[in-house]
Design a protein around this motif. Sequence first.
Motif, PDB file in Angstrom:
ATOM      1  N   LYS A  13      -9.541   4.330  -9.930  1.00  8.40           N
ATOM      2  CA  LYS A  13      -8.169   3.820 -10.013  1.00  8.40           C
ATOM      3  C   LYS A  13      -7.894   2.969  -8.791  1.00  8.40           C
ATOM      4  O   LYS A  13      -8.075   3.398  -7.661  1.00  8.40           O
ATOM      5  CB  LYS A  13      -7.171   4.972 -10.075  1.00  8.40           C
ATOM      6  CG  LYS A  13      -7.076   5.639 -11.398  1.00  8.40           C
ATOM      7  CD  LYS A  13      -5.907   6.604 -11.403  1.00  8.40           C
ATOM      8  CE  LYS A  13      -5.800   7.294 -12.732  1.00  8.40           C
ATOM      9  NZ  LYS A  13      -4.660   8.225 -12.750  1.00  8.40           N
ATOM     10  N   ARG A  15      -4.957   0.158  -7.188  1.00  5.71           N
ATOM     11  CA  ARG A  15      -3.626  -0.425  -7.299  1.00  5.71           C
ATOM     12  C   ARG A  15      -3.441  -1.449  -6.186  1.00  5.71           C
ATOM     13  O   ARG A  15      -4.009  -1.312  -5.105  1.00  5.71           O
ATOM     14  CB  ARG A  15      -2.531   0.639  -7.154  1.00  5.71           C
ATOM     15  CG  ARG A  15      -2.588   1.764  -8.160  1.00  5.71           C
ATOM     16  CD  ARG A  15      -2.135   1.307  -9.535  1.00  5.71           C
ATOM     17  NE  ARG A  15      -2.083   2.413 -10.468  1.00  5.71           N
ATOM     18  CZ  ARG A  15      -3.070   2.768 -11.279  1.00  5.71           C
ATOM     19  NH1 ARG A  15      -4.207   2.102 -11.260  1.00  5.71           N
ATOM     20  NH2 ARG A  15      -2.950   3.775 -12.098  1.00  5.71           N
ATOM     21  N   TYR A  17      -0.328  -3.466  -4.072  1.00  3.73           N
ATOM     22  CA  TYR A  17       1.097  -3.580  -3.757  1.00  3.73           C
ATOM     23  C   TYR A  17       1.286  -4.719  -2.776  1.00  3.73           C
ATOM     24  O   TYR A  17       0.485  -4.881  -1.853  1.00  3.73           O
ATOM     25  CB  TYR A  17       1.625  -2.275  -3.157  1.00  3.73           C
ATOM     26  CG  TYR A  17       1.687  -1.160  -4.163  1.00  3.73           C
ATOM     27  CD1 TYR A  17       2.826  -0.949  -4.922  1.00  3.73           C
ATOM     28  CD2 TYR A  17       0.594  -0.329  -4.379  1.00  3.73           C
ATOM     29  CE1 TYR A  17       2.883   0.054  -5.871  1.00  3.73           C
ATOM     30  CE2 TYR A  17       0.637   0.672  -5.329  1.00  3.73           C
ATOM     31  CZ  TYR A  17       1.780   0.864  -6.063  1.00  3.73           C
ATOM     32  OH  TYR A  17       1.832   1.854  -7.010  1.00  3.73           O
ATOM     33  N   TYR A  36      -2.296  10.820   1.670  1.00  6.34           N
ATOM     34  CA  TYR A  36      -3.301   9.853   1.222  1.00  6.34           C
ATOM     35  C   TYR A  36      -4.282   9.517   2.339  1.00  6.34           C
ATOM     36  O   TYR A  36      -3.879   9.055   3.403  1.00  6.34           O
ATOM     37  CB  TYR A  36      -2.628   8.560   0.730  1.00  6.34           C
ATOM     38  CG  TYR A  36      -3.618   7.546   0.217  1.00  6.34           C
ATOM     39  CD1 TYR A  36      -4.161   7.673  -1.052  1.00  6.34           C
ATOM     40  CD2 TYR A  36      -4.036   6.495   0.996  1.00  6.34           C
ATOM     41  CE1 TYR A  36      -5.097   6.772  -1.529  1.00  6.34           C
ATOM     42  CE2 TYR A  36      -4.965   5.573   0.543  1.00  6.34           C
ATOM     43  CZ  TYR A  36      -5.487   5.716  -0.721  1.00  6.34           C
ATOM     44  OH  TYR A  36      -6.414   4.827  -1.180  1.00  6.34           O
ATOM     45  N   ASN A  40      -8.542   2.025   1.564  1.00  8.09           N
ATOM     46  CA  ASN A  40      -7.529   1.009   1.312  1.00  8.09           C
ATOM     47  C   ASN A  40      -7.834  -0.190   2.182  1.00  8.09           C
ATOM     48  O   ASN A  40      -8.563  -0.091   3.166  1.00  8.09           O
ATOM     49  CB  ASN A  40      -6.120   1.551   1.574  1.00  8.09           C
ATOM     50  CG  ASN A  40      -5.927   1.968   3.002  1.00  8.09           C
ATOM     51  OD1 ASN A  40      -5.692   1.141   3.864  1.00  8.09           O
ATOM     52  ND2 ASN A  40      -6.017   3.269   3.281  1.00  8.09           N
ATOM     53  N   LYS A  57      -8.208   5.254  -5.505  1.00  8.14           N
ATOM     54  CA  LYS A  57      -8.210   6.711  -5.679  1.00  8.14           C
ATOM     55  C   LYS A  57      -9.662   7.163  -5.712  1.00  8.14           C
ATOM     56  O   LYS A  57     -10.396   6.845  -6.637  1.00  8.14           O
ATOM     57  CB  LYS A  57      -7.507   7.121  -6.972  1.00  8.14           C
ATOM     58  CG  LYS A  57      -7.484   8.632  -7.174  1.00  8.14           C
ATOM     59  CD  LYS A  57      -7.070   8.974  -8.581  1.00  8.14           C
ATOM     60  CE  LYS A  57      -7.193  10.449  -8.847  1.00  8.14           C
ATOM     61  NZ  LYS A  57      -8.570  10.948  -8.713  1.00  8.14           N
ATOM     62  N   ASN A  66      -0.443   9.617  -7.694  1.00 12.29           N
ATOM     63  CA  ASN A  66       0.789   9.183  -8.369  1.00 12.29           C
ATOM     64  C   ASN A  66       1.981   9.251  -7.417  1.00 12.29           C
ATOM     65  O   ASN A  66       2.845   8.367  -7.446  1.00 12.29           O
ATOM     66  CB  ASN A  66       1.043  10.016  -9.619  1.00 12.29           C
ATOM     67  CG  ASN A  66       0.090   9.662 -10.743  1.00 12.29           C
ATOM     68  OD1 ASN A  66      -0.405   8.541 -10.807  1.00 12.29           O
ATOM     69  ND2 ASN A  66      -0.171  10.602 -11.618  1.00 12.29           N
ATOM     70  N   CYS A  69       1.762   6.240  -5.175  1.00 12.27           N
ATOM     71  CA  CYS A  69       2.184   5.026  -5.892  1.00 12.27           C
ATOM     72  C   CYS A  69       3.701   4.981  -6.035  1.00 12.27           C
ATOM     73  O   CYS A  69       4.310   3.913  -5.883  1.00 12.27           O
ATOM     74  CB  CYS A  69       1.498   4.951  -7.249  1.00 12.27           C
ATOM     75  SG  CYS A  69      -0.284   4.662  -7.121  1.00 12.27           S
ATOM     76  N   ASN A  70       4.321   6.116  -6.315  1.00 14.42           N
ATOM     77  CA  ASN A  70       5.781   6.157  -6.422  1.00 14.42           C
ATOM     78  C   ASN A  70       6.445   5.848  -5.086  1.00 14.42           C
ATOM     79  O   ASN A  70       7.436   5.107  -5.036  1.00 14.42           O
ATOM     80  CB  ASN A  70       6.245   7.519  -6.940  1.00 14.42           C
ATOM     81  CG  ASN A  70       5.917   7.726  -8.395  1.00 14.42           C
ATOM     82  OD1 ASN A  70       5.764   6.780  -9.150  1.00 14.42           O
ATOM     83  ND2 ASN A  70       5.787   8.976  -8.798  1.00 14.42           N
ATOM     84  N   SER A  73       6.204   2.165  -4.266  1.00 13.97           N
ATOM     85  CA  SER A  73       7.122   1.362  -5.082  1.00 13.97           C
ATOM     86  C   SER A  73       8.493   1.209  -4.433  1.00 13.97           C
ATOM     87  O   SER A  73       9.236   0.288  -4.760  1.00 13.97           O
ATOM     88  CB  SER A  73       7.277   1.985  -6.466  1.00 13.97           C
ATOM     89  OG  SER A  73       6.056   1.915  -7.155  1.00 13.97           O
ATOM     90  N   LYS A  78       4.588  -3.651  -7.069  1.00 15.25           N
ATOM     91  CA  LYS A  78       3.272  -3.377  -7.653  1.00 15.25           C
ATOM     92  C   LYS A  78       2.786  -4.652  -8.325  1.00 15.25           C
ATOM     93  O   LYS A  78       3.503  -5.297  -9.076  1.00 15.25           O
ATOM     94  CB  LYS A  78       3.352  -2.245  -8.670  1.00 15.25           C
ATOM     95  CG  LYS A  78       2.001  -1.882  -9.246  1.00 15.25           C
ATOM     96  CD  LYS A  78       2.132  -0.738 -10.226  1.00 15.25           C
ATOM     97  CE  LYS A  78       0.774  -0.487 -10.867  1.00 15.25           C
ATOM     98  NZ  LYS A  78       0.865   0.433 -11.983  1.00 15.25           N
TER      99      LYS A  78
END
Length: 92
Positions: A13, A15, A17, A36, A40, A57, A66, A69-70, A73, A78
């Motif tokens: 996974k 992501r 941002y 975390y 990265n 991840k 999750n 990620c929240n 945000s 994102k």
Amino acid sequence: MSQLIKRKLRKLKTRIYSFESMDDFSDASRAIAPIYNDSNSLYKKPGSDRYYLILKKEGCSSVNFNKVCNILSEYAAKESFTEDSAAYFNEH
């Protein structure tokens, strides 16, 4: 890119941002630090003031990822992730 690498990237996974400022990134990184610790990378887009965080991840639980990620945000937008976008950032 080999098929094996492509399959591994799909399983992993990832992501992206984008942050409007280094201050926003610093605030976000302090917020996620307790939960975390996976890989990265942070990139600054040439010619702009935006910073891009690529988050992976790896060992983090799905629940914590999750949450991360929240939290992110709240500080950043994102962006859609493709293998091409990862290659673009790796080259620049």
